[in-house]
Design a protein around this motif. Structure first.
Motif, PDB file in Angstrom:
ATOM      1  N   ARG A  29       0.831  -1.205   0.000  1.00 33.82           N
ATOM      2  CA  ARG A  29       0.000   0.000   0.000  1.00 33.82           C
ATOM      3  C   ARG A  29       0.866   1.255   0.000  1.00 33.82           C
ATOM      4  O   ARG A  29       0.584   2.211  -0.725  1.00 33.82           O
ATOM      5  N   LYS A  30       1.935   1.249   0.800  1.00 33.43           N
ATOM      6  CA  LYS A  30       2.832   2.410   0.828  1.00 33.43           C
ATOM      7  C   LYS A  30       3.563   2.557  -0.501  1.00 33.43           C
ATOM      8  O   LYS A  30       3.794   3.677  -0.977  1.00 33.43           O
ATOM      9  N   GLU A  33       1.292   4.257  -2.836  1.00 29.88           N
ATOM     10  CA  GLU A  33       1.204   5.682  -2.517  1.00 29.88           C
ATOM     11  C   GLU A  33       2.396   6.438  -3.104  1.00 29.88           C
ATOM     12  O   GLU A  33       2.237   7.545  -3.638  1.00 29.88           O
ATOM     13  N   GLN A  36       1.980   6.729  -6.866  1.00 28.02           N
ATOM     14  CA  GLN A  36       1.003   7.769  -7.188  1.00 28.02           C
ATOM     15  C   GLN A  36       1.578   9.153  -6.950  1.00 28.02           C
ATOM     16  O   GLN A  36       1.312  10.095  -7.708  1.00 28.02           O
ATOM     17  N   HIS A 233       7.790   8.814   3.152  1.00 26.22           N
ATOM     18  CA  HIS A 233       7.050   7.679   2.604  1.00 26.22           C
ATOM     19  C   HIS A 233       7.991   6.507   2.295  1.00 26.22           C
ATOM     20  O   HIS A 233       7.642   5.348   2.552  1.00 26.22           O
TER      21      HIS A 233
END
Length: 272
Positions: A29-30, A33, A36, A233
Motif C-alpha cells: 500500500r505504501k 502511494e 502515485q 514515505h
C-alpha cells in the motif's frame, strides 16, 4: 508435553506468517502511494511556470505539487505567548481538566472539560526558497480545508489548579474538583517551507493561486520540502518491507527446525 510444544510451535509459525502477510500488505500500500505521488507533476515557481499556464486551456493545472516559503500577503499574526514569533495560521487551545469522583470505587479520575479553541488566519503566499523579492509567487487559498494540516507547536503550558480549604468541602460534595489548565498555541510560521498539492490556476491578473482541486483529489499542505515528504514515505515503506522479511524468515526458520526435529524423532523410532 510434546503435544503442547507442537501447538505452541504451530501458533508461533502461524503468527509469524500472519504478521509477515500484514506487513507485506502495508508495504504494498505504501509502495502504491509512492508511485502515485511520483505521478503528480512538480512545478517550480519561476517565469517558465507563468508561460506554461498562459499556454494552457483555462490557464490551470488540475493537480500539481508546488514547494515554497511561507510569506504573509499583509501583516502576519503575532504569537500570544512567544515574543517575535509570527505566522499566517494560529490555533490557540485551552483545555481544562477536572478530577471526577467515582463513588463506587471511591477514586478520582481525570476528565477533560470545557475545551476552547480559536483559529486565526491571514492571506499568505509561497515564494521560491532564498528569493524573497521574486515577482513569481502563488497565493494559497482555503488552507484550513487542507487534509491533515500540521501546525508547529510554539507554546505549551500546564498550570495546576490551586486548592483552598473551603473548596475541599465543596469538591467532596459535588464530586468534581479542578485539576489543571493546559494552554497550547500552534502556528504555521512565517518562513516555513511548505509543499502544496492542489489545483494551480492563473487568473486574469496573472496571479497564481493554489486551491482545493475540483477533480476530487486531496488538497494537501505539508510543512516540509517535497523531497523530505517523499523520503518519509520511502522510510515507512522500507520499514514495512524489513518487517515482512524478518517475520517471514522467523516463521520459516521455526517451521524448519520443528520439521527437522520431527524427522530426527521418526528416524530414532525406526532405528529402535
Amino acid at each position: 508435553m510434546s503435544e503442547t510444544c507442537t501447538s505452541l510451535t504451530l501458533i508461533c509459525v502461524g503468527s509469524s506468517f500472519a504478521l509477515s502477510g500484514l506487513f507485506y500488505h502495508l508495504y504494498k500500500r505504501k509502495l502504491q502511494e509512492i508511485q502515485q505521488l511520483k505521478k503528480i507533476p512538480k512545478v517550480e515557481l519561476n517565469e517558465d511556470l507563468l508561460r506554461q499556464l498562459h499556454a494552457l486551456h483555462h490557464n490551470r493545472l488540475p493537480y500539481v505539487a508546488i514547494e515554497g516559503v511561507v510569506l504573509p500577503d499583509g501583516e502576519p499574526l503575532a504569537s500570544q505567548y512567544v515574543p517575535r514569533c509570527y505566522g499566517v495560521i494560529q490555533r490557540v487551545i485551552v483545555q481544562e481538566y477536572k478530577k471526577v469522583l467515582n463513588r463506587i470505587t471511591n477514586t478520582w479520575n481525570t476528565a477533560k472539560h470545557n475545551r476552547k479553541e480559536s483559529t486565526n488566519t491571514v492571506p499568505f503566499s509561497l515564494v521560491p526558497a532564498g528569493i524573497y523579492s521574486t515577482p513569481v509567487t502563488v497565493q494559497v487559498e482555503s488552507p484550513m480545508t487542507a487534509t491533515d494540516l500540521y501546525l508547529e507547536m510554539v507554546y505549551s503550558r500546564i498550570r495546576k489548579a490551586k486548592e483552598t480549604f473551603m473548596g475541599y468541602f465543596e469538591q467532596e460534595m459535588s464530586g468534581e474538583k479542578p485539576w489543571c489548565l493546559e494552554e497550547r498555541e500552534e502556528m504555521l510560521k512565517v518562513g516555513s517551507t511548505l509543499t502544496g498539492f492542489g489545483e494551480l490556476i492563473m487568473d486574469s491578473s496573472r496571479v497564481l493561486r493554489l486551491r482545493p482541486p475540483q477533480n476530487g483529489q486531496k488538497y494537501l499542505l505539508i510543512t516540509s520540502s517535497y523531497q523530505s515528504y517523499l523520503q518519509q514515505h520511502r522510510s515507512s515503506m522500507n520499514m514495512w518491507k524489513m518487517l515482512t522479511v524478518v517475520f517471514g524468515l522467523a516463521g520459516a526458520i521455526v517451521l524448519l527446525v520443528f520439521l527437522y526435529r520431527r524427522y530426527l524423532k521418526e528416524s530414532e523410532k525406526k532405528d529402535t
